[in-house]
Design an enzyme around this catalytic site. Structure first.
Site, PDB file in Angstrom:
ATOM      1  N   SER A 125      -0.470  10.521  -0.335  1.00  0.00           N
ATOM      2  CA  SER A 125       0.286   9.565  -1.135  1.00  0.00           C
ATOM      3  C   SER A 125       0.078   9.832  -2.616  1.00  0.00           C
ATOM      4  O   SER A 125      -1.007  10.272  -3.034  1.00  0.00           O
ATOM      5  CB  SER A 125      -0.218   8.165  -0.799  1.00  0.00           C
ATOM      6  OG  SER A 125       0.237   7.244  -1.750  1.00  0.00           O
ATOM      7  N   TYR A 150      -6.949   1.507   1.030  1.00  0.00           N
ATOM      8  CA  TYR A 150      -5.952   2.376   1.666  1.00  0.00           C
ATOM      9  C   TYR A 150      -5.872   3.705   0.909  1.00  0.00           C
ATOM     10  O   TYR A 150      -5.985   4.787   1.488  1.00  0.00           O
ATOM     11  CB  TYR A 150      -4.582   1.670   1.690  1.00  0.00           C
ATOM     12  CG  TYR A 150      -3.443   2.632   1.899  1.00  0.00           C
ATOM     13  CD1 TYR A 150      -3.230   3.215   3.139  1.00  0.00           C
ATOM     14  CD2 TYR A 150      -2.595   2.991   0.842  1.00  0.00           C
ATOM     15  CE1 TYR A 150      -2.194   4.133   3.325  1.00  0.00           C
ATOM     16  CE2 TYR A 150      -1.569   3.891   1.018  1.00  0.00           C
ATOM     17  CZ  TYR A 150      -1.373   4.465   2.260  1.00  0.00           C
ATOM     18  OH  TYR A 150      -0.366   5.368   2.436  1.00  0.00           O
ATOM     19  N   LYS A 154      -6.869   7.925   1.780  1.00  0.00           N
ATOM     20  CA  LYS A 154      -6.012   9.115   1.590  1.00  0.00           C
ATOM     21  C   LYS A 154      -6.751  10.162   0.761  1.00  0.00           C
ATOM     22  O   LYS A 154      -6.709  11.355   1.065  1.00  0.00           O
ATOM     23  CB  LYS A 154      -4.696   8.727   0.896  1.00  0.00           C
ATOM     24  CG  LYS A 154      -3.783   7.880   1.742  1.00  0.00           C
ATOM     25  CD  LYS A 154      -3.232   8.653   2.934  1.00  0.00           C
ATOM     26  CE  LYS A 154      -2.432   7.795   3.863  1.00  0.00           C
ATOM     27  NZ  LYS A 154      -2.147   8.417   5.152  1.00  0.00           N
TER      28      LYS A 154
HETATM   29  P1  NAD Z   1       4.116   3.372   9.983  1.00  0.00           P
HETATM   30  O1  NAD Z   1       3.128   2.290  10.072  1.00  0.00           O
HETATM   31  O2  NAD Z   1       5.542   3.053  10.245  1.00  0.00           O
HETATM   32  O3  NAD Z   1       3.689   4.591  10.931  1.00  0.00           O
HETATM   33  C1  NAD Z   1       2.344   4.866  11.244  1.00  0.00           C
HETATM   34  C2  NAD Z   1       2.240   4.985  12.764  1.00  0.00           C
HETATM   35  O4  NAD Z   1       0.869   5.262  13.122  1.00  0.00           O
HETATM   36  C3  NAD Z   1       2.641   3.717  13.497  1.00  0.00           C
HETATM   37  O5  NAD Z   1       3.598   4.034  14.495  1.00  0.00           O
HETATM   38  C4  NAD Z   1       1.335   3.195  14.130  1.00  0.00           C
HETATM   39  O6  NAD Z   1       1.564   2.545  15.361  1.00  0.00           O
HETATM   40  C5  NAD Z   1       0.538   4.483  14.263  1.00  0.00           C
HETATM   41  N1  NAD Z   1      -0.918   4.310  14.257  1.00  0.00           N
HETATM   42  C6  NAD Z   1      -1.673   3.583  13.401  1.00  0.00           C
HETATM   43  N2  NAD Z   1      -2.977   3.712  13.707  1.00  0.00           N
HETATM   44  C7  NAD Z   1      -3.057   4.558  14.773  1.00  0.00           C
HETATM   45  C8  NAD Z   1      -4.128   5.084  15.554  1.00  0.00           C
HETATM   46  N3  NAD Z   1      -5.399   4.753  15.275  1.00  0.00           N
HETATM   47  N4  NAD Z   1      -3.840   5.922  16.571  1.00  0.00           N
HETATM   48  C9  NAD Z   1      -2.557   6.246  16.867  1.00  0.00           C
HETATM   49  N5  NAD Z   1      -1.497   5.768  16.170  1.00  0.00           N
HETATM   50  C10 NAD Z   1      -1.749   4.943  15.133  1.00  0.00           C
HETATM   51  O7  NAD Z   1       3.965   4.036   8.519  1.00  0.00           O
HETATM   52  P2  NAD Z   1       4.878   5.101   7.777  1.00  0.00           P
HETATM   53  O8  NAD Z   1       5.474   4.424   6.593  1.00  0.00           O
HETATM   54  O9  NAD Z   1       5.727   5.812   8.729  1.00  0.00           O
HETATM   55  O10 NAD Z   1       3.741   6.051   7.195  1.00  0.00           O
HETATM   56  C11 NAD Z   1       3.339   7.226   7.887  1.00  0.00           C
HETATM   57  C12 NAD Z   1       2.184   7.849   7.130  1.00  0.00           C
HETATM   58  O11 NAD Z   1       2.587   8.114   5.786  1.00  0.00           O
HETATM   59  C13 NAD Z   1       0.951   6.956   7.035  1.00  0.00           C
HETATM   60  O12 NAD Z   1      -0.200   7.760   7.144  1.00  0.00           O
HETATM   61  C14 NAD Z   1       1.072   6.375   5.635  1.00  0.00           C
HETATM   62  O13 NAD Z   1      -0.180   6.010   5.130  1.00  0.00           O
HETATM   63  C15 NAD Z   1       1.675   7.537   4.870  1.00  0.00           C
HETATM   64  N6  NAD Z   1       2.390   7.109   3.644  1.00  0.00           N
HETATM   65  C16 NAD Z   1       3.364   6.161   3.741  1.00  0.00           C
HETATM   66  C17 NAD Z   1       4.012   5.734   2.569  1.00  0.00           C
HETATM   67  C18 NAD Z   1       5.078   4.670   2.628  1.00  0.00           C
HETATM   68  O14 NAD Z   1       5.398   4.099   1.586  1.00  0.00           O
HETATM   69  N7  NAD Z   1       5.675   4.378   3.787  1.00  0.00           N
HETATM   70  C19 NAD Z   1       3.670   6.282   1.329  1.00  0.00           C
HETATM   71  C20 NAD Z   1       2.674   7.272   1.275  1.00  0.00           C
HETATM   72  C21 NAD Z   1       2.045   7.673   2.458  1.00  0.00           C
HETATM   73  N1  UFG Z   2       7.850  -4.843  -6.401  1.00  0.00           N
HETATM   74  C1  UFG Z   2       8.413  -6.042  -6.783  1.00  0.00           C
HETATM   75  N2  UFG Z   2       8.572  -6.999  -5.830  1.00  0.00           N
HETATM   76  C2  UFG Z   2       8.208  -6.824  -4.525  1.00  0.00           C
HETATM   77  C3  UFG Z   2       7.631  -5.588  -4.145  1.00  0.00           C
HETATM   78  C4  UFG Z   2       7.455  -4.621  -5.113  1.00  0.00           C
HETATM   79  O1  UFG Z   2       8.752  -6.237  -7.958  1.00  0.00           O
HETATM   80  O2  UFG Z   2       8.375  -7.745  -3.721  1.00  0.00           O
HETATM   81  C5  UFG Z   2       7.706  -3.775  -7.417  1.00  0.00           C
HETATM   82  C6  UFG Z   2       6.287  -3.289  -7.599  1.00  0.00           C
HETATM   83  O3  UFG Z   2       5.621  -4.084  -8.559  1.00  0.00           O
HETATM   84  C7  UFG Z   2       6.522  -1.839  -8.046  1.00  0.00           C
HETATM   85  C8  UFG Z   2       7.788  -1.431  -7.294  1.00  0.00           C
HETATM   86  O4  UFG Z   2       8.434  -2.644  -6.932  1.00  0.00           O
HETATM   87  O5  UFG Z   2       6.793  -1.803  -9.422  1.00  0.00           O
HETATM   88  C9  UFG Z   2       7.505  -0.624  -6.024  1.00  0.00           C
HETATM   89  O6  UFG Z   2       6.571  -1.325  -5.221  1.00  0.00           O
HETATM   90  P1  UFG Z   2       6.302  -0.948  -3.689  1.00  0.00           P
HETATM   91  O7  UFG Z   2       5.327  -1.935  -3.144  1.00  0.00           O
HETATM   92  O8  UFG Z   2       7.593  -0.779  -2.978  1.00  0.00           O
HETATM   93  O9  UFG Z   2       5.651   0.504  -3.782  1.00  0.00           O
HETATM   94  P2  UFG Z   2       4.323   0.988  -4.537  1.00  0.00           P
HETATM   95  O10 UFG Z   2       4.767   1.968  -5.575  1.00  0.00           O
HETATM   96  O11 UFG Z   2       3.470  -0.112  -4.963  1.00  0.00           O
HETATM   97  O12 UFG Z   2       3.523   1.673  -3.344  1.00  0.00           O
HETATM   98  C10 UFG Z   2       4.074   2.716  -2.574  1.00  0.00           C
HETATM   99  C11 UFG Z   2       3.534   2.674  -1.135  1.00  0.00           C
HETATM  100  C12 UFG Z   2       2.061   2.973  -1.101  1.00  0.00           C
HETATM  101  C13 UFG Z   2       1.750   4.239  -1.814  1.00  0.00           C
HETATM  102  C14 UFG Z   2       2.333   4.203  -3.209  1.00  0.00           C
HETATM  103  C15 UFG Z   2       2.175   5.526  -3.879  1.00  0.00           C
HETATM  104  O13 UFG Z   2       3.749   1.412  -0.600  1.00  0.00           O
HETATM  105  O14 UFG Z   2       1.697   3.157   0.249  1.00  0.00           O
HETATM  106  O15 UFG Z   2       3.735   3.914  -3.157  1.00  0.00           O
HETATM  107  O16 UFG Z   2       2.576   5.458  -5.194  1.00  0.00           O
HETATM  108  F1  UFG Z   2       0.417   4.421  -1.897  1.00  0.00           F
END
Ligand code: NAD
Ligand code: UFG
Length: 345
Positions: A125, A150, A154
């Protein structure tokens, strides 16, 4: 064509990546404990692609189960999405996050080593960058100490993987630093389905638009940005999914550990997102400015040139398509996957 183990493949990014893998002729084995997802997403992945994948319900902390999977399927590479991702929850339950994300990842890497599988793509991330870096963020900028547990998991996993590959040249590892994934498959059949009240901007906004939530809180309008609201690099989840394919192909032919930013390189503010959403959908979004959210930075967007050049990857979708696809998914599935429950057994 390769056999790919996709941990967390039933989740938001994993399910979109399964589509791209299947469409490119790969065989897919999903390993997921369904703690934050439903099998329905994978049923729909198979409907969209008209291809079969293997689903195994299991936890990455279960070494015996992982050994069984590696013994049963001739896995060539692993894409590791499984983990917990709620920032607030990680503050309340640090050990739970260390266990699933860090201990779970170690358990997976050990099982890979036992099975002689050394190709790995890991979901990292942009949160690992030091908050003092000025965007655009590029891969050589220093990482910092993330201000939540979290993000800390990472960073630790990234560092472990870098040390692992330095110590054992058989490993070939891609660390993908995602910026802000949004959007959904253009079919509207799969998308992001957060449990409870969403933490992130896009699912919150679409739930307001569909009438599930009353109004959006804009967290702070006094940042040093174009209009005072937070700026982020939103990337279409299908572009992000494709980056995994490009990284996988790169890693199947190269050794070592390499970091790539996966973003569009463009920043958008919260107000820009709201207004663009209103334009794309014709729906007015009620919102109110609220105090800043603790831990937020003013601006975060990527320099994505390393991925563009080294992975031959290029984001295809602009903001209007991200918003239209997020909305299509939400509109077609106002309660997410919850209204359709198919058992896989
Ligand atoms: P998600 O929660 O939709 O997907 C994660 C999946 O992992 C889920 O299906 C959950 O059931 C499974 N899981 C959790 N713990 C587990 C375990 N112990 N064993 C087996 N399965 C398990 O999340 P996502 O948004 O698809 O994110 C996928 C990956 O990308 C995650 O590692 C997340 O941290 C990373 N990531 C997501 C974002 C974002 O904004 N969505 C940003 C940066 C990184
Ligand atoms: N925001 C609002 N209102 C809301 C939610 C978010 O104003 O209800 C704003 C936040 O303050 C920020 C922007 O929208 O300025 C984006 O916020 P998000 O929560 O959508 O995303 P973040 O950038 O905070 O976080 C995301 C992922 C994290 C990851 C990170 C990496 O959720 O998992 O990007 O930069 F670590």
């Amino acid at each position: 064509m390769a056999n790919i183990l996709v941990t967390g493949g039933a989740g938001y990014i994993g399910s979109h990546t399964c589509i791209e893998l299947l469409n490119h002729g790969h065989e897919v084995v999903v390993f997921d404990n369904l703690s934050n997802s439903r099998y329905e997403s994978l049923r729909r992945v198979q409907k969209i692609t008209q291809k079969h994948l293997v689903f195994i319900e299991g936890d990455i902390r279960d070494a015996d189960h992982l050994d069984q999977v590696f013994q049963s399927y001739s896995i060539d590479a692993v894409i590791h999405f499984a983990g917990l991702k709620a920032v607030g929850e990680s503050q309340a339950m640090p050990l739970h996050y260390f266990d699933h994300n860090i201990a779970g990842s170690i358990c997976l890497f050990q099982a890979m080593k036992r099975a002689n599988v050394f190709h790995l793509v890991f979901s990292s991330s942009a949160t690992v960058y030091d908050a003092s870096n000025i965007s655009p963020l590029h891969e050589e900028m220093p990482t910092g100490m993330p201000n939540n547990n979290y993000g800390y998991t990472k960073l630790i996993i990234e560092q472990m993987l870098q040390k692992l590959s330095a110590a054992d040249a058989r490993w070939s590892i891609a660390l993908l630093r995602y910026f802000n994934p949004v959007g959904a498959h253009t079919s509207g059949l799969i998308g992001e389905d957060p449990q409870g009240i969403p933490n992130n901007l896009m699912p919150y906004l679409t739930q307001v638009a569909v009438g599930r939530l009353e109004q959006l809180a804009v967290y702070g309008d006094d940042y040093d940005t174009i209009d005072g609201t937070g700026v982020r690099d939103y990337i279409h989840v299908v572009d992000l999914a494709n980056a995994h394919l490009c990284a996988l192909e790169n890693r199947l032919s190269t050794q070592g550990c390499r970091v790539w930013n996966i973003g569009t390189g463009q920043g958008s503010s919260v107000l820009q997102i709201i207004h663009a959403f209103e334009k794309v959908t014709g729906i007015k979004i009620p919102y109110q400015v609220a105090p800043r959210r603790s831990g937020d930075v003013a601006t975060s967007f990527s320099d994505n040139q390393r991925a563009v050049q080294e992975l031959a990857w290029q984001p295809q979708y602009g903001l209007a398509e991200m918003l239209a696809d997020s909305w299509k998914w939400q509109q077609q599935n106002p309660s997410g996957y919850s209204s359709t429950q198919h058992k896989y057994k």
